[in-house]
Write a protein that holds these residues in place. Structure first.
Motif, short mmCIF file in Angstrom:
data_model
loop_
_atom_site.label_atom_id
_atom_site.label_comp_id
_atom_site.label_asym_id
_atom_site.label_seq_id
_atom_site.Cartn_x
_atom_site.Cartn_y
_atom_site.Cartn_z
N CYS A 241 2.68 2.09 -3.33
CA CYS A 241 1.82 2.71 -4.35
C CYS A 241 1.89 4.23 -4.30
O CYS A 241 1.46 4.90 -5.24
CB CYS A 241 0.37 2.25 -4.18
SG CYS A 241 0.10 0.52 -4.63
N HIS B 282 -0.09 -6.75 -6.76
CA HIS B 282 -0.73 -5.97 -5.71
C HIS B 282 -0.83 -4.49 -6.09
O HIS B 282 -0.96 -3.62 -5.22
CB HIS B 282 0.04 -6.13 -4.40
CG HIS B 282 0.00 -7.53 -3.85
ND1 HIS B 282 0.90 -8.50 -4.24
CD2 HIS B 282 -0.86 -8.13 -2.99
CE1 HIS B 282 0.61 -9.63 -3.61
NE2 HIS B 282 -0.45 -9.43 -2.85
N TRP C 180 0.85 -1.20 0.00
CA TRP C 180 0.00 0.00 0.00
C TRP C 180 0.88 1.25 0.00
O TRP C 180 0.64 2.19 -0.76
CB TRP C 180 -0.91 -0.01 1.22
CG TRP C 180 -1.75 1.23 1.35
CD1 TRP C 180 -2.96 1.49 0.78
CD2 TRP C 180 -1.41 2.42 2.09
NE1 TRP C 180 -3.39 2.74 1.12
CE2 TRP C 180 -2.47 3.34 1.92
CE3 TRP C 180 -0.32 2.78 2.88
CZ2 TRP C 180 -2.47 4.60 2.52
CZ3 TRP C 180 -0.32 4.04 3.48
CH2 TRP C 180 -1.38 4.93 3.29
#
Length: 356
Positions: A140, A159, A137
């Motif tokens: 990103c 992902h 996460w």
């Protein structure tokens, strides 16, 4: 272009510090304005030679340790995040390159993720699932993540992390001729820690030296397991044959004095020592561990055996000792593979990334 590398501690003498130094030197040779931001400082100076054009700044003049209390680690983190924020407020950059997960966490918390590339030097599954989920996460939020191999890039892409593959570069020129030498000596190099599998190697070497007592192996590197490994060596009766020689600033000459390289790692990111060995004309015996060795030893550039199979490693070493023509064939293929990792070839990949 102003390029800033951020690393946990440039004074340490492991692979990340070495590859950071090589990249910084190459970028400086290409007339970029290059700096290294070392968050912590354990030693007196960088462990590897730096181009005089590269500047080094230290934020926290104390060593980092993950073995401290939770409170001490938390205080270190807060100091690092605040110091990075202040540093880049006063020293703006065109490109920031964060080296490994913890440093990238500091960059994200300090508000500089959008200006930065995140470099991952370790295997994808190094952390448990919740930490990996957070890491993905967080990544990103960066420009891109740079991985060393295609297989790790695919894990991140699954992902939603935007990824580019740029392997490490060679630190010295490729030899003109193969060096599957006549010296009855093997070589290995790496941190003396569990992931490098030297306990497995020592067990594999017991039957090797029983059969060929005129051979020996030099092992270069330091780490927390040195005392344990030296005791295991002595308990196995290998003291005359196995030499733990510590950190070397001139590993190049050590490669040239050996006949082949042995890698016993349980896992690898991108094994620089393997790349260096084949560039010196050395054939290789290695566990086919996740994920680096197979990528470098593809198409017959080395002898791969089942991961953590001690008997298979022992048999492969004996086979390499007994067949000099095999050493020569692997060495020739290794030189071809090494040509893909010259400094100019790797710099062009970074240049393309910056232009994007």
């Amino acid at each position: 272009m102003r390029i800033s590398f951020v690393i946990l501690d440039i004074t340490r003498c492991y692979g990340t510090e070495r590859t950071t130094t090589l990249l910084a030197n190459k970028f400086a040779e290409q007339n970029h304005k290059v700096s290294i931001l070392s968050v912590f400082k354990e030693g007196d100076r960088p462990s590897f030679p730096l181009n005089e054009k590269v500047t080094v700044d230290y934020l926290i003049p104390e060593p980092y340790t993950h073995k401290a209390s939770v409170l001490s680690i938390f205080v270190q983190y807060i100091k690092a995040i605040i110091a990075i924020r202040k540093y880049y407020q006063h020293n703006p950059q065109d490109i920031i390159i964060g080296q490994a997960f913890l440093v990238c966490f500091f960059l994200w918390m300090s508000g500089y993720a959008r200006q930065a590339f995140a470099c991952e030097h370790y295997k994808y599954g190094l952390y448990n699932r919740p930490v990996r989920a957070f890491r993905n996460w967080m990544y990103c939020r960066f420009k891109k993540v740079i991985t060393l191999t295609d297989c790790y890039a695919q894990e991140y892409k699954r992902h939603g992390v935007e990824t580019t593959v740029i392997p490490n570069m060679l630190p010295f020129p490729i030899v003109d001729n193969i060096h599957a030498g006549n010296a009855k000596k093997m070589i290995s190099a790496g941190r003396l820690q569990s992931e490098k599998g030297y306990d497995l190697l020592l067990q594999a070497l017991k039957p090797v030296f029983t059969k060929y007592p005129d051979w020996s192996i030099d092992i270069y590197g330091e780490g927390d397991d040195r005392v344990m490994l030296e005791k295991l060596r002595d308990d196995l009766g290998l003291l005359p044959y196995v030499h733990f020689l510590g950190f070397s600033s001139n590993i190049h000459n050590a490669y040239l004095e050996a006949s082949f390289y042995v890698m016993s790692s349980r896992h690898e990111g991108f094994p620089m020592v393997l790349l260096e060995a084949i560039a010196c004309g050395l054939p290789v015996v290695s566990f086919d561990c996740p994920n680096g060795p197979a990528a470098l030893l593809k198409d017959g550039a080395g002898l791969l055996v089942e991961p953590e199979n001690i008997q298979a490693l022992s048999d492969a070493i004996i086979r390499m000792i007994e067949h000099p023509e095999l050493r020569e064939a692997y060495a020739k293929k290794g030189l071809q593979v090494a040509s893909e990792y010259t400094p100019n070839a790797i710099y062009r990949k970074w240049q393309t990334l910056f232009m994007e």
